[in-house]
Structure formats: C-alpha cells, structure tokens
Design an enzyme around this catalytic site. Structure first.
Site, PDB file in Angstrom:
ATOM      1  N   SER A  87      19.193  31.212  32.692  1.00  0.00           N
ATOM      2  CA  SER A  87      19.729  31.780  33.925  1.00  0.00           C
ATOM      3  C   SER A  87      21.246  31.838  33.814  1.00  0.00           C
ATOM      4  O   SER A  87      21.933  32.227  34.724  1.00  0.00           O
ATOM      5  CB  SER A  87      19.329  30.906  35.111  1.00  0.00           C
ATOM      6  OG  SER A  87      19.660  29.566  34.830  1.00  0.00           O
ATOM      7  N   GLU A 213      30.449  15.106  27.853  1.00  0.00           N
ATOM      8  CA  GLU A 213      29.271  15.411  28.675  1.00  0.00           C
ATOM      9  C   GLU A 213      29.511  15.015  30.118  1.00  0.00           C
ATOM     10  O   GLU A 213      30.327  14.139  30.392  1.00  0.00           O
ATOM     11  CB  GLU A 213      28.100  14.529  28.221  1.00  0.00           C
ATOM     12  CG  GLU A 213      27.280  15.056  27.120  1.00  0.00           C
ATOM     13  CD  GLU A 213      26.119  14.107  26.883  1.00  0.00           C
ATOM     14  OE1 GLU A 213      24.993  14.593  26.855  1.00  0.00           O
ATOM     15  OE2 GLU A 213      26.347  12.894  26.747  1.00  0.00           O
ATOM     16  N   GLY A 217      24.481  13.118  32.992  1.00  0.00           N
ATOM     17  CA  GLY A 217      23.517  13.531  31.959  1.00  0.00           C
ATOM     18  C   GLY A 217      24.032  13.211  30.570  1.00  0.00           C
ATOM     19  O   GLY A 217      24.358  14.095  29.801  1.00  0.00           O
ATOM     20  N   SER A 313      35.202  26.307  27.752  1.00  0.00           N
ATOM     21  CA  SER A 313      34.015  27.013  27.264  1.00  0.00           C
ATOM     22  C   SER A 313      33.634  28.264  28.047  1.00  0.00           C
ATOM     23  O   SER A 313      33.012  29.169  27.490  1.00  0.00           O
ATOM     24  CB  SER A 313      32.830  26.055  27.207  1.00  0.00           C
ATOM     25  OG  SER A 313      32.563  25.514  28.485  1.00  0.00           O
TER      26      SER A 313
HETATM   27  C1  PLP Z   1      26.244  26.955  27.156  1.00  0.00           C
HETATM   28  C2  PLP Z   1      27.500  26.412  27.669  1.00  0.00           C
HETATM   29  C3  PLP Z   1      27.917  25.105  27.349  1.00  0.00           C
HETATM   30  C4  PLP Z   1      27.096  24.184  26.483  1.00  0.00           C
HETATM   31  O1  PLP Z   1      26.999  24.666  25.159  1.00  0.00           O
HETATM   32  P1  PLP Z   1      25.955  24.053  24.119  1.00  0.00           P
HETATM   33  O2  PLP Z   1      26.127  24.864  22.886  1.00  0.00           O
HETATM   34  O3  PLP Z   1      24.583  24.170  24.714  1.00  0.00           O
HETATM   35  O4  PLP Z   1      26.335  22.625  23.933  1.00  0.00           O
HETATM   36  C5  PLP Z   1      29.144  24.686  27.828  1.00  0.00           C
HETATM   37  N1  PLP Z   1      29.917  25.473  28.613  1.00  0.00           N
HETATM   38  C6  PLP Z   1      29.549  26.723  28.948  1.00  0.00           C
HETATM   39  C7  PLP Z   1      30.446  27.518  29.812  1.00  0.00           C
HETATM   40  C8  PLP Z   1      28.330  27.241  28.484  1.00  0.00           C
HETATM   41  O5  PLP Z   1      27.965  28.487  28.822  1.00  0.00           O
END
Ligand code: PLP
Length: 331
Positions: A87, A213, A217, A313
C-alpha cells in the site's frame, strides 16, 4: 565472478552488482542532492550529509530497486508484466518504473488504502487490484495472478536486484562527499540497509554502518543481536514504511555480515525530526524517512567529531497527516 565460494556466499549480491545497477538507472533515477545544515551540525557536533531520497522519482528510494529489478527481467517476462503487493512506496515505484520501461504492472492494494495512494499508483499506469485485508490473503492473490497471467512478482525488499538497486543511493552519497565515519540508514525489511552496506563497505571500509528502527518494532535489532530472524506482531508506530514484522531472508545475512549495530528511536523523536526538516531545511519528509536523522539529532548514536551520512528515505506523507504532525510538535 569466481566459482570457488561456498553456495551461500555465491547467492549473495556484491558491490559489483550495485555498480551494475547504478549504470542501469543512470539518467533515469534522479541523482538526488546531498543536503547539509549548519544547525544540525551544531546540534550534533558533527558533519552531517543528508542524502535526500524524498526528492527521488516517486518520492522515495524505492524507485531505484524497482527500476533495476524490472530492467533485469528477460524480454518475455517484461511483455507479460509484473505484480507487487504494497500500500506504500514500493507499489508506486513498481508502477512508475514499469511505465517507463513499457512493462505492464498489477498492484495489489488493500480496499481501505488511502485514495490518494490508489490514485497515484493508477496515475503511474499501474492496474490496481483491491483486496479485503481482513478476509483475503494478498500473497495468495499475487500467486494466483502470477500463475494465471504469467506476471513476475517483485517483492519490496527480499530480492537481490531490489537490494543492489537501493544500494546506489549510498554509492552516490560517498562518491560525492568522500569517506564517512558513520552511516545511518532506516530499516523496514532491510533492503535499503543491505544495499547501503554493500556500497559503504566497498567505498568507505572504516565506516560504521548503523540501522535505525522504530522503538515499537525492533525486530531487526533483536534479529541482529541474536543471529536469527525474529518475528514480532505489527508494530504501532507512525513510521508506516518500517511496520514490517520481520527482516528479509536475503537482506539479513548481508546486514549481519556488514552492519555494525542496530538502534531504535521513538515516534516523538520522529515528529521532532519532521519538524526540524520542515523548519530548518525546508523539506517534506515522511515519518519513516526521519528514522536515520532522528538517531543523530537525538543523540541515540554518538556523532560528535564524525563525518556522518544520513539517508532520508522518502517524503510521501498525506498533507493532512503532515499538518497534524507539525502542529502537535509545536504544542
Ligand atoms: C520501504 C521504505 C523503508 C524501509 O525500507 P526497507 O528496504 O524495507 O528496509 C524506509 N523508508 C521509506 C520511505 C520506505 O518507503
């Protein structure tokens, strides 16, 4: 390639695979900027380098792995298409990367997914199949669709081509700013951390690599410390991109071999960090995207005197929810 390794290490990707992925995505994925902030440096006594994947195509680093994985498919599989269930950012990334490579995509999303995310996925050309998350099993739907239509399932993190694609962000970061003392990376299923670790170990061998993390979790922390994959119930946290309940079978051995430590931050720290990014650096970052920076700004990982790489990210956050986070933080 050597053939003298054990079967185990043979199946693990290497930094060479990250280089190959970076050539595949060159000129297509954005080479996102590396941001700095004097305020952040003063607050931590460090030099912080923020890799801004919130400004990546599709709003998150996921575009890198998705594009690379689709590009690696044989021609006949490209014609039949791909399927993903998510999602979140992976679904949008698969739809977008598929559209750019003329590969049809089917995205399996829960019926109660935010309308904005469904619309964005359709806007990128994805065919959306909705399911009821309380009565139906999305993996089973995925398997059925792959069998019926010959679609290739692309998982969000537990896949070699996805992992090495994600690693290209750290490759770009270190190429741009030089060797680091510390690299902070958020962890959900561990695709971004595993790929980042491959790149950082090769380009900056002395660099400490630390996964971050949500405190609610900490399955990856438990797994990292115990040496076996630990499963937990769905954690309650605002970091929705890191609500995974266990780390991947392919990401874990890489992380275990190359990462230095795994730490956690609270939701309150994420909100504070979101506000810092908005006020001081003028960027919109989603809660999960704040994990790595929160560990530095809140002193969870000591940074003083160090050159620190931080992966932001992603930046996909519902505007109303975002406004709520910012105003709560100001209370
Ligand atoms: C998917 C996602 C993560 C986690 O990445 P993984 O490769 O599953 O550890 C972290 N931040 C954002 C914005 C993501 O979309």
């Amino acid at each position: 390639m050597t053939s003298s390794n054990s079967a185990d290490s043979l199946s693990l990707p290497t930094y060479d695979d990250v280089i190959a992925a970076s050539q595949r995505i060159e000129g297509i994925a954005h080479r996102t900027p590396v941001l700095t902030s004097r305020t952040a440096d003063e607050r931590t006594g460090a030099r912080l380098f923020f890799k801004a994947e919130n400004l990546q195509r599709g709003g998150a680093f996921k575009f890198r792995g998705a594009y690379n994985a689709i590009a690696r498919l044989p021609q006949d599989a490209k014609i039949r298409g791909v399927v993903a269930f998510s999602s979140g950012n992976h679904a949008q990334a698969i739809a977008y990367a598929g559209q750019l490579q003329n590969v049809p995509s089917v995205i399996i999303m829960p019926k109660d997914a935010p309308a904005m995310k469904v619309a964005a996925t359709k806007g990128y050309g994805g065919e959306v199949v909705l399911y009821d998350r309380y009565t139906e099993d999305r993996e089973e739907i995925g398997r059925r669709l792959s069998a019926e239509r010959g679609l290739t399932l692309i998982p969000p993190y537990d896949h070699e081509d996805v992992i090495v694609g994600q690693g290209t962000a750290t490759k770009e970061l270190i190429e741009e700013v030089g060797p680091l003392d510390l690299l902070l990376v958020c962890v959900g299923g561990g695709g971004l951390l595993a790929g980042s670790a491959l790149a950082a170990r090769a380009l900056s061998p002395e660099c400490r690599i630390v996964g971050v993390e949500p405190e609610a979790g900490n399955d990856a922390q438990q797994s990292f410390r115990s040496g076996t994959i630990v499963r937990i119930p769905v954690p309650v946290t605002i970091a929705d991109g890191a609500q995974t309940t266990y780390i991947g079978q392919k990401t874990f051995p890489i992380i275990r071999a190359l990462a230095s430590d795994m730490v956690t931050v609270t939701d309150a720290m994420l909100v504070d960090t979101m506000r810092f990014f908005a006020e001081r650096m003028k960027i919109v970052v989603e809660p999960t995207g704040c994990l790595a920076a929160a560990a530095a700004l809140h002193g969870i990982v000591p940074c003083e005197g160090k050159r620190v790489g931080i992966i932001i990210s992603g930046g996909n956050v519902d505007p109303k929810a975002y406004a709520g986070f910012l105003s709560d933080a100001m209370a």
